[in-house]
Enzyme design. Structure first.
Site, PDB file in Angstrom:
ATOM      1  N   ASP A  87     -13.162  81.104  96.291  1.00 22.05           N
ATOM      2  CA  ASP A  87     -14.607  81.247  96.278  1.00 22.05           C
ATOM      3  C   ASP A  87     -15.191  80.038  95.554  1.00 22.05           C
ATOM      4  OD1 ASP A  87     -16.648  84.254  95.957  1.00 22.05           O
ATOM      5  OD2 ASP A  87     -17.198  82.185  96.427  1.00 22.05           O
ATOM      6  N   GLU A 107       4.883  54.433  63.440  1.00 21.86           N
ATOM      7  CA  GLU A 107       5.381  53.329  62.624  1.00 21.86           C
ATOM      8  C   GLU A 107       5.364  53.662  61.130  1.00 21.86           C
ATOM      9  OE1 GLU A 107       3.326  50.347  65.807  1.00 21.86           O
ATOM     10  OE2 GLU A 107       4.442  49.380  64.168  1.00 21.86           O
TER      11      GLU A 107
HETATM   12  C1  GLC Z   1     -20.436  82.686  96.563  1.00 22.98           C
HETATM   13  C2  GLC Z   1     -20.003  84.012  97.070  1.00 22.98           C
HETATM   14  C3  GLC Z   1     -19.309  83.953  98.413  1.00 22.98           C
HETATM   15  C4  GLC Z   1     -19.903  82.831  99.262  1.00 22.98           C
HETATM   16  C5  GLC Z   1     -19.617  81.531  98.562  1.00 22.98           C
HETATM   17  C6  GLC Z   1     -20.182  80.321  99.321  1.00 22.98           C
HETATM   18  O1  GLC Z   1     -20.202  82.551  95.197  1.00 22.98           O
HETATM   19  O2  GLC Z   1     -19.166  84.792  96.202  1.00 22.98           O
HETATM   20  O3  GLC Z   1     -19.473  85.240  99.038  1.00 22.98           O
HETATM   21  O4  GLC Z   1     -19.289  82.836 100.541  1.00 22.98           O
HETATM   22  O5  GLC Z   1     -20.128  81.496  97.231  1.00 22.98           O
HETATM   23  O6  GLC Z   1     -21.575  80.338  99.301  1.00 22.98           O
END
Ligand code: GLC
Length: 585
Positions: A309, A471
């Site tokens: 994520d 050293e």
């Molecule tokens: C976010 C979300 C995820 C999303 C991603 C990209 O933090 O948790 O569901 O697809 O970022 O935007």
């Protein structure tokens, strides 16, 4: 080094035909008439380490200039929520995506990038796109065919903007409406969530009759997109619905409530799975190799891309002081194939590149340790320590000090104290990572005896030694362990089973304290990869090291080397006890 997963390449090759123009010289991997496996093998054989690592990187649109795409071989780009060309028409979107694509196609191998976006209820980032009801409302319908048709419509609108990949569907099972993302979940009943995974063939196309289970399938042409089942696994089960928090549930409960829809998604050929920010029983999903590689890939046979994520790697914050390079290793080792970085891609690339070197250094640390004492007798060894114990103490001036474990000639001539001098892993961090999540670790740099007695620790690891020097600053006639190291040994050992780890550039005076120490390890100056110490103390590897120099009893004996007439060492040259790796629990 991160292992580039075949799925990424297989996936991207699907888009070669669409993205790549004519090529002068015949390149097997670009030939859509060749079997996919042949094309992947051919491409992999041509790729450098940097090109492979680049393919694991997903960056945000705002940093995805054509130059960045070309220079870093970036494999994917995304629009974060709301990251869109202002009031863009479909044509503007297509141009935006194509301009970035040109950068990717201008690389040596011309591997096209794949652009992803959160089209979670229609193409919801795009002005005038159809916005469908959020998943909670679709759960009301209990109508898989309706959901499939929504998938088909969404795919058409997404492809009309030149984008081939969506971070949908969310197949969370929200068990507590206090969760801020509960409306992204179809239902509290996993059977409804399972049924509504029918959106996946709507987005990607129906599986061909002869398709193999677990192998991703996206219909060729310009009407379908790759989908993403998210967030794996247990995102909807966190305590009190606290977002990104801890899902406390048995394995049985996890498999019965939160896992079933992933079986359906994989059976339907979902192209990607996104890992959840949440933890399962205290273990971050982004660092959970058992569930990502062990279960999703090996047990459920998922052969698509596992994507992190957004900054999911950065949020691997345990053990304490885990730095980014530790998190990169933990995430990639867990089985994440593509990392939604999305901004600090140079740091990610550097860390992953030098991961290989760090692994080498970690191996060297393991092999450099010398076990000088292990319990009162051979049949009652203390090491390896159990990873599972109610409460353990980690103490000492050198337990959580990257500078001390690196010693002199590190960043500065004389070396530095503290953890800010460079990136690496302290011995304490390594211990925290190694132990079972249920084991409580108490860290105290110089605890007093009453504290130790009052806490009923299962065992203690005391890490002490010399401060950095170089050293003449290291000339030393008494070779005693500097305070508070000695006091820490005397305060801790004797009240609880203790392992003393000495971090020093040479043997130090230890004989007067040996009787109260249960196990003694010479770690010398291990450098940035402190987790190598924990690897051996907890039995992932055995002790093998042998003293390269004599360990004296008293400094009055010095100089004293093997072969001298007055040779009467505490531990002779070549001494070192060994242990076998612990049987995996
Ligand atoms: C976010 C979300 C995820 C999303 C991603 C990209 O933090 O948790 O569901 O697809 O970022 O935007």
């Amino acid at each position: 080094m991160g292992k580039l997963s075949i799925p990424i390449l297989g996936f991207l090759l699907l888009f070669f035909a669409a993205a790549a123009g004519d090529t002068k010289k015949y390149l097997k991997y670009k030939d859509p008439k060749q079997p996919l496996g042949v094309r992947i093998k051919d491409l992999m054989s041509r790729m450098t380490l940097q090109e492979k690592i680049g393919q694991m990187v997903q960056v945000e649109r705002s940093v995805a200039t054509p130059d960045v795409m070309k220079k870093y071989f970036i494999g994917s780009v995304l629009s974060g929520g709301g990251s869109v060309p202002p009031k863009a028409s479909a044509e503007t979107w297509v141009k935006t995506v194509n301009d970035i694509q040109k950068g990717a196609l201008s690389t040596r191998l011309g591997i096209p990038m794949i652009y992803g976006i959160d089209a979670v209820h229609g193409h919801n980032n795009v002005y005038k796109a159809t916005i469908f009801p959020h998943n909670v409302g679709l759960g009301v319908t209990r109508d898989p065919q309706l959901i499939k048709r929504i998938g088909e419509a969404t795919a058409l609108e997404v492809r009309a903007t030149g984008i081939p990949y969506v971070f949908a569907p969310c197949i969370a099972v929200c068990v507590d409406p206090r969760w801020g993302r509960c409306y992204e979940s179809y239902s509290e009943d996993s059977r409804i969530v399972q049924a509504l995974t029918e959106i996946i063939p709507g987005l990607q196309g129906d599986l061909p009759a002869n398709s193999k289970k677990g192998v991703p399938f996206v219909a060729p042409g310009k009407t379908k997109v790759a989908a993403c089942a998210k967030h794996y696994v247990g995102d909807g089960g966190t305590t009190r619905g606290i977002n990104e928090n801890n899902t406390v549930i048995s394995l049985n409960g996890l498999l019965n409530i939160h896992m079933p829809a992933y079986f359906n998604a994989i059976t339907k050929g979902v192209a990607t799975v996104m890992v959840s920010y949440s933890s399962w029983n205290g273990k971050k999903m982004h660092a959970n190799r058992d569930l990502v590689t062990g279960f999703l890939k090996n047990k459920m046979k998922f052969r698509g891309i596992v994507i992190s994520d957004w900054q999911g790697i950065d949020r691997i914050t345990s053990p304490p002081h885990a730095n980014y390079s530790y998190s990169v290793e933990a995430g990639v080792s867990a089985g994440i194939d593509m990392v939604m970085v999305p901004y600090n891609f140079t740091e990610f690339i550097d860390d992953l590149t030098y991961q290989e070197h760090r692994e080498l250094a970690r191996e060297a640390v393991r092999k450099s340790l010398v076990l000088l004492k292990n319990g009162e007798s051979a049949d009652e060894p203390l090491l390896p320590l159990p990873k599972k114990a109610p409460k353990i103490l980690v103490a000492g001036s050198h337990a959580d000090n990257l500078g001390y474990q690196c010693g002199g000639w590190t960043i500065t001539w004389q070396g530095l104290g503290g953890n800010d001098l460079t990136s690496g892993t302290t011995i304490l961090s390594g211990i925290s990572t190694a132990v079972d999540p249920s084991t409580e670790i108490i860290y105290s740099e110089s605890p007093n005896a009453d504290f130790v007695k009052a806490n009923n620790f299962s065992y203690a690891i005391v890490v002490v030694g010399e401060p950095p020097y170089a050293e003449m600053a290291g000339d030393n006639l008494n070779l005693t362990i500097p305070e508070p190291g000695l006091s820490t040994i005397t305060n801790v050992c004797g009240s609880v089973k203790c392992v003393v780890v000495i971090v020093s550039g040479r043997p130090l005076v230890i004989e007067p304290y040996l009787s109260r120490i249960d196990a003694l390890v010479a770690a010398w100056l291990p450098g940035t990869e402190g987790q190598g110490v924990a690897d051996v103390i907890f039995g992932d590897y055995g002790f093998t090291g042998k003293l390269p120099r004599t360990w004296f009893k008293t400094v009055d004996q010095l100089p004293m080397n093997v072969g001298d007439d007055h040779y009467d060492p505490l531990f002779p040259f070549g001494f070192g006890l060994t242990t076998e790796p612990a049987k995996s629990s």
